[in-house]
Each structure stands twice: as structure tokens, then as C-alpha cells.
Design an enzyme around this catalytic site. Structure first.
Site, mmCIF file in Angstrom:
data_model
loop_
_atom_site.group_PDB
_atom_site.id
_atom_site.type_symbol
_atom_site.label_atom_id
_atom_site.label_comp_id
_atom_site.label_asym_id
_atom_site.label_seq_id
_atom_site.Cartn_x
_atom_site.Cartn_y
_atom_site.Cartn_z
ATOM 1 N N THR A 212 0.823 -1.208 0.000
ATOM 2 C CA THR A 212 0.000 0.000 0.000
ATOM 3 C C THR A 212 0.863 1.267 0.000
ATOM 4 O OG1 THR A 212 -1.761 -1.133 1.143
ATOM 5 C CG2 THR A 212 -1.629 1.230 1.521
ATOM 6 N N GLY A 242 -10.281 -3.535 2.799
ATOM 7 C CA GLY A 242 -9.398 -3.471 3.973
ATOM 8 C C GLY A 242 -9.525 -2.159 4.725
ATOM 9 N N GLY A 266 -4.988 -5.435 7.034
ATOM 10 C CA GLY A 266 -6.150 -4.561 7.179
ATOM 11 C C GLY A 266 -7.153 -4.977 8.230
HETATM 12 N N1 ASP Z 1 -3.788 -2.489 4.534
HETATM 13 C C1 ASP Z 1 -3.988 -3.026 3.217
HETATM 14 C C2 ASP Z 1 -5.197 -3.921 3.203
HETATM 15 O O1 ASP Z 1 -5.398 -4.648 4.149
HETATM 16 C C3 ASP Z 1 -2.839 -3.838 2.747
HETATM 17 C C4 ASP Z 1 -1.540 -3.120 2.735
HETATM 18 O O2 ASP Z 1 -1.274 -2.270 3.593
HETATM 19 O O3 ASP Z 1 -0.743 -3.407 1.831
HETATM 20 O O4 ASP Z 1 -5.903 -3.903 2.210
#
Ligand code: ASP
Length: 346
Positions: A212, A242, A266
Site C-alpha cells: 500500500t 481493507g 487490514g
Molecule cells: N492495509 C492493506 C489492506 O489490508 C494492505 C496493505 O497495507 O498493503 O488492504
């Protein structure tokens, strides 16, 4: 006598105005960004790939910083910085978004302004080139905070955002990643990368990377904006969303305290309302930014089993970038001249 008093009053007023102007001149500004946390260790990245990440992070930082330097808003700065990362296949956002179980790309993004607490978010969008711009559009041009799926795609199109079809988001390596993980029936939160940063062993549950992207900026007016954008998790199903587009979980901003953008597992970040928690600890417990950010990531989240990290920036330009994984793509640039770009744990 009256004349002397008037003169003194005038002088005092002038000094005050000068002092105020001086304060405005000295208002600090800064930007901090991340490109995901996880098992990012030196031996998994060739020097060449490491440099690619460093260059892209630097480009994103400089782009946002230049906007702030010219007196632009923190909202313009975070959007511009995130777009640079969304347009790069290196990160799991925009062009580099991972695949869902159905072989599609469903992206989430959010943005929040600390002055007004205005916010906008999109969940599960698939045809917008820059999801962060769609989130900003929701904040500025709709009466809502979050739009999802087809409705959000249509809203973006109607408002003239640049659209992209599935071929734009197609990436052979990411697609191969999906085929491998599909066989295991797991949702891809965890992976070891090859020397180009892609999954090579979906079974390696302890090794994870969350690609992300996020940015938080403080502008010359003292306004803080935070934003986050992601492709989510490889092999996600049933419209899974997420923390990234959820205000309070993945993104939060309040001029009185700080701005925060998270990256990590997430489902854990949602349940601990991580981004808001940093602000709440500062507001209710009087903690510093560094104390609050470290506490949630390195104590609360570790106990809870949630891996990941966050970036945060307070109204005085202090920066925190804690993570409980092996590495996190991250960096900041401040008006004091300090610039930092890092990948690994020190
Ligand atoms: N937080 C993001 C999710 O759960 C994933 C990430 O941080 O890469 O969709």
C-alpha cells in the site's frame, strides 16, 4: 500626551503585525510517505531494485514537497505524491495493484483533511487510473464520505477522471502471484519476494509485504492532510475491503493532533482503529506523536497479532514512521532541510 500614546500604540501594533508575519514566514511544512511494510530485507532486493524503490520514493517526496514549498495545500501535496506511486508498478496501488481471486483489480483509497475533518474514500474501484483522485473527488464533489464498486467508478467517470481498462492494470508477475496463491486457497497477505520484489513463496506465512502507499503533509497554513491508496490483498474475494479506505482505521487527520496513513494486515488495523488511535492518544493522554505512534504499532498491535506500520506527522512538523515488520518503504522531507528515504530496519 495623547500624541505620544497614539504613537506608542501604533508602534506596538506594528511590532505585533511584524511578529505575526514573521510567524507565518516560519510556519514549518513537511511531507512523509510510505510504500508499504513487510518482509523487506536487504538480501531479497538487488542493488538495482533497491535503487528503483529509492528513486521512486524520492520522486514522490520531492513532488509533494515542491507543492508545499510554493505555498500549495497539503491536499494537493499528498495527492501528487501518491499519484507518482500509483503510476509505478513497484507498489500495490493503481498500476501495480494486486489481483483478486477473480483475476480483477479492486482498489481502495481515502483522503482526510485535518482542518475541517472532511474526508473522501472509494472501495473496490476497478476502472479509475488514480484511485486517490477518486477519493478526493468524493470528498469535494459528493455529499458522502465513501462510494464503492460500480457506483464509484461511474461517479469518477461522470466527473471526468482519467479511466483505465483492465489491460492498464495487467501485470504478468502479479498475475503469476495470484495463480500461485490460488492453489493454496489463502488470501495473500504474506509473501517473500524475488529480486524484483514479487512473490516467490506463498507458503511462507511469516514473511509478508504490504505494498500500500500513503502520504501525510503539513502545509504553510498549518493544515494537515493524510491519504492512503491500495490494491488490497492478492486473492481477496467477495468484495473484500481493507482498512485503507476506512477513515479512522487506515487514514486520519486532525489539525489539532496529527495526520496518519497505515499499511499492514487490514483486518487488524480496522479492529484497532489504528489511525484514529494515534490522534486519540495525543488528544486524551497528552502523548507525543512519537510515543503514540510507537505504542499502537509496537505494543498494542504486536500483542494483537497485527503486522504493519504507519507514517504520521503532527502540527509542529514532527514525524513518526514505526513498523513491526522487517522493513517499510518510507521517507520524509521537512522545511528544515532534513530529507530521509529508508527501506530496511536499522
Ligand atoms: N492495509 C492493506 C489492506 O489490508 C494492505 C496493505 O497495507 O498493503 O488492504
Amino acid at each position: 500626551m495623547v500624541k505620544v500614546a497614539t504613537l506608542l500604540l501604533f508602534t506596538a501594533l506594528s511590532i505585533q503585525i511584524f511578529a505575526q508575519n514573521d510567524t507565518i514566514m516560519e510556519q514549518k511544512f513537511a511531507i512523509v510517505i510510505h510504500g508499504g511494510a513487510g518482509t523487506i530485507i536487504k538480501k531479497n532486493l538487488t542493488d538495482e531494485v533497491e535503487k528503483k524503490y529509492q528513486d521512486k520514493l524520492t520522486e514522490a517526496l520531492n513532488t509533494g514537497y515542491q507543492i508545499l514549498e510554493k505555498g500549495g495545500s497539503s491536499t494537493d501535496a499528498v495527492e501528487a505524491a501518491i499519484k507518482i506511486m500509483e503510476d509505478s508498478p513497484l507498489f500495490n496501488a493503481g498500476k501495480g495493484a494486486v489481483f483478486t481471486n477473480a483475476g480483477t483489480n479492486e482498489m481502495d483509497a481515502s483522503i482526510m483533511e485535518g482542518e475541517t475533518l472532511n474526508a473522501g474514500a472509494v472501495g473496490g474501484i476497478s476502472t479509475v487510473k488514480n484511485p486517490i483522485t477518486a477519493a478526493r473527488l468524493v470528498m469535494e464533489k459528493s455529499q458522502h464520505v465513501m462510494l464503492t464498486g460500480e457506483g464509484a467508478n461511474a461517479f469518477a467517470k461522470k466527473n471526468g477522471l482519467e479511466m483505465a481498462d483492465s489491460s492498464y492494470f495487467f501485470n504478468q508477475k502479479r498475475y503469476d502471484q495470484l495463480q500461485k496463491i490460488k492453489k493454496t486457497e489463502k488470501v495473500q497477505l504474506d509473501h517473500i519476494e524475488d529480486d524484483e520484489g514479487y512473490l516467490i513463496d506463498p507458503e511462507a506465512l511469516k514473511d509478508s509485504k504490504f505494498g500500500t502507499v500513503g502520504a501525510v503533509a503539513l502545509d504553510k497554513e498549518g493544515n494537515i492532510t493524510a491519504a492512503t491508496s491500495t490494491g488490497g490483498m492478492t486473492n481477496k474475494k467477495y468484495g473484500r475491503v481493507g482498512d485503507s479506505p476506512i477513515i479512522g482505521a487506515g487514514t486520519y487527520a486532525n489539525n489539532e493532533t496529527c495526520g496518519v496513513s497505515c499499511t499492514g494486515h487490514g483486518e487488524y488495523f480496522i479492529r484497532k482503529v489504528v489511525a484514529y488511535d494515534v490522534s486519540a492518544m495525543m488528544e486524551y493522554k497528552g502523548m507525543s506523536l512519537q510515543e503514540a505512534a510507537n505504542h499502537i504499532i509496537n505494543e498494542k498491535m504486536v500483542k494483537f497479532g497485527g503486522s504493519g506500520g504507519l507514517i504520521a506527522l503532527d502540527k509542529n512538523g514532527n514525524v513518526a514512521m514505526p513498523f513491526n515488520t522487517k522493513g517499510m518503504y518510507r521517507g520524509y522531507k521537512k522545511s528544515t532541510g532534513e530529507t530521509v528515504v529508508k527501506i530496511f530496519k536499522e
